[in-house]
Design a protein around this motif. Structure first.
Motif, mmCIF file in Angstrom:
data_model
loop_
_atom_site.group_PDB
_atom_site.id
_atom_site.type_symbol
_atom_site.label_atom_id
_atom_site.label_comp_id
_atom_site.label_asym_id
_atom_site.label_seq_id
_atom_site.Cartn_x
_atom_site.Cartn_y
_atom_site.Cartn_z
ATOM 1 N N ARG A 1 47.424 36.764 -55.947
ATOM 2 C CA ARG A 1 47.208 37.533 -54.689
ATOM 3 C C ARG A 1 47.529 38.895 -55.186
ATOM 4 N N PHE A 2 48.735 39.433 -55.883
ATOM 5 C CA PHE A 2 48.931 40.633 -56.236
ATOM 6 C C PHE A 2 48.646 41.177 -57.671
ATOM 7 N N THR A 3 48.178 42.173 -57.675
ATOM 8 C CA THR A 3 48.102 43.010 -59.221
ATOM 9 C C THR A 3 48.671 44.236 -59.475
ATOM 10 N N ILE A 4 49.432 44.322 -60.398
ATOM 11 C CA ILE A 4 50.184 45.442 -60.677
ATOM 12 C C ILE A 4 49.397 46.189 -61.902
ATOM 13 N N SER A 5 49.417 47.595 -61.730
ATOM 14 C CA SER A 5 48.559 48.412 -62.755
ATOM 15 C C SER A 5 49.327 49.656 -62.754
ATOM 16 N N ARG A 6 48.875 50.632 -63.821
ATOM 17 C CA ARG A 6 49.583 51.625 -63.939
ATOM 18 C C ARG A 6 48.600 52.517 -64.654
ATOM 19 N N ASP A 7 48.783 54.083 -64.575
ATOM 20 C CA ASP A 7 47.998 54.865 -65.226
ATOM 21 C C ASP A 7 48.948 55.855 -66.111
ATOM 22 N N ASN A 8 49.065 55.787 -67.235
ATOM 23 C CA ASN A 8 50.106 56.375 -68.076
ATOM 24 C C ASN A 8 49.922 57.689 -68.242
ATOM 25 N N ALA A 9 48.555 58.213 -68.023
ATOM 26 C CA ALA A 9 48.135 59.635 -68.328
ATOM 27 C C ALA A 9 48.882 60.551 -66.890
ATOM 28 N N ALA B 1 63.358 41.966 -47.940
ATOM 29 C CA ALA B 1 63.093 41.559 -46.422
ATOM 30 C C ALA B 1 64.597 41.599 -45.845
ATOM 31 N N PRO B 2 64.390 41.743 -44.363
ATOM 32 C CA PRO B 2 65.762 41.652 -43.611
ATOM 33 C C PRO B 2 66.583 40.594 -44.050
ATOM 34 N N GLY B 3 67.729 40.814 -44.190
ATOM 35 C CA GLY B 3 68.575 39.541 -44.392
ATOM 36 C C GLY B 3 68.309 39.024 -45.681
ATOM 37 N N LYS B 4 67.620 39.606 -46.587
ATOM 38 C CA LYS B 4 67.607 38.971 -47.923
ATOM 39 C C LYS B 4 67.993 39.829 -48.953
ATOM 40 N N GLN B 5 67.974 39.301 -50.183
ATOM 41 C CA GLN B 5 68.261 40.091 -51.267
ATOM 42 C C GLN B 5 67.115 40.566 -51.905
ATOM 43 N N ARG B 6 67.216 41.933 -52.645
ATOM 44 C CA ARG B 6 66.043 42.350 -53.220
ATOM 45 C C ARG B 6 65.366 41.494 -54.236
ATOM 46 N N GLU B 7 64.155 41.360 -54.050
ATOM 47 C CA GLU B 7 63.365 40.522 -55.301
ATOM 48 C C GLU B 7 62.565 41.123 -56.008
ATOM 49 N N LEU B 8 62.592 40.763 -57.076
ATOM 50 C CA LEU B 8 61.432 41.430 -58.357
ATOM 51 C C LEU B 8 60.259 40.617 -57.991
ATOM 52 N N VAL B 9 59.211 41.574 -57.817
ATOM 53 C CA VAL B 9 57.837 41.057 -57.438
ATOM 54 C C VAL B 9 56.906 40.862 -58.667
ATOM 55 N N ALA B 10 56.621 42.263 -59.354
ATOM 56 C CA ALA B 10 56.121 42.269 -60.518
ATOM 57 C C ALA B 10 56.605 43.416 -61.411
ATOM 58 N N ILE B 11 56.143 43.068 -62.914
ATOM 59 C CA ILE B 11 56.581 44.160 -63.909
ATOM 60 C C ILE B 11 55.307 44.458 -64.690
ATOM 61 N N ILE B 12 55.038 45.727 -65.005
ATOM 62 C CA ILE B 12 54.021 46.002 -66.048
ATOM 63 C C ILE B 12 54.994 46.812 -67.453
ATOM 64 N N THR B 13 54.666 46.385 -68.325
ATOM 65 C CA THR B 13 55.120 47.065 -69.434
ATOM 66 C C THR B 13 54.165 48.538 -69.635
ATOM 67 N N LYS C 1 52.796 48.819 -72.308
ATOM 68 C CA LYS C 1 51.485 48.421 -73.112
ATOM 69 C C LYS C 1 50.534 47.564 -72.170
ATOM 70 N N GLY C 2 50.907 47.434 -70.961
ATOM 71 C CA GLY C 2 50.147 46.782 -69.844
ATOM 72 C C GLY C 2 50.518 45.339 -69.732
ATOM 73 N N ASP C 3 51.325 44.658 -70.388
ATOM 74 C CA ASP C 3 51.568 43.533 -70.003
ATOM 75 C C ASP C 3 52.226 43.096 -68.630
ATOM 76 N N THR C 4 51.951 42.241 -68.174
ATOM 77 C CA THR C 4 52.403 41.941 -66.669
ATOM 78 C C THR C 4 52.854 40.539 -66.541
ATOM 79 N N THR C 5 54.080 40.638 -65.515
ATOM 80 C CA THR C 5 54.627 39.405 -65.130
ATOM 81 C C THR C 5 54.838 39.392 -63.386
ATOM 82 N N TYR C 6 54.780 38.331 -63.028
ATOM 83 C CA TYR C 6 54.817 38.140 -61.484
ATOM 84 C C TYR C 6 55.586 37.086 -60.916
ATOM 85 N N VAL C 7 56.184 37.216 -59.809
ATOM 86 C CA VAL C 7 56.929 36.245 -59.298
ATOM 87 C C VAL C 7 56.113 35.184 -58.796
ATOM 88 N N ASP C 8 56.427 33.925 -58.799
ATOM 89 C CA ASP C 8 55.376 32.907 -58.552
ATOM 90 C C ASP C 8 54.687 33.014 -57.091
#
Length: 122
Positions: A66-74, A40-52, A54-61
């Protein structure tokens, strides 16, 4: 060379939804973790979500539930589904991925997309 391209940003009213996409292209053997960051303007870059890979996910609180991270490996793509958006979600969103380019070389490089603007009006 590897490129990441984000798409799907835009202007939305509070409470609305957006879906961000990240497409990786180039010499890719395997994509390990994929991440979404925001700045965001004037703020540091923030990690929002990660997906490995294998499909394991982690989110910032602040985005949990509200948010869902996903991927298509193919297809070497990733997505961030954003629901119930708030004004404080306004930021430039960046895709980041750890990519192994060659099967015979285990070295992994981190690549970034150019960012996509998300603006939430209150």
């Amino acid at each position: 060379q590897v490129h990441l391209v984000e798409s799907g940003g835009g202007l939305v009213q509070a409470g609305g939804s957006l879906r961000l996409s990240c497409a990786a292209s180039g010499r890719i053997f395997r994509i390990n973790a994929m991440r979404w960051y925001r700045q965001a303007p004037g703020k540091q870059r923030e990690l929002v979500a990660i997906i490995t890979n294998k499909g394991d996910t982690t989110y910032v609180d602040s985005v949990k539930g509200r948010f869902t991270i996903s991927r298509d490996n193919a297809k070497n793509t990733g997505s961030l589904q954003m629901n119930s958006l708030l004004a404080e979600d306004t930021a430039v969103y960046y895709c980041n991925a750890d990519i192994q380019e060659v099967r015979t070389t285990p070295m992994v490089h981190s690549y970034w997309g150019q960012g996509t603007q998300v603006t939430v009006s209150s």
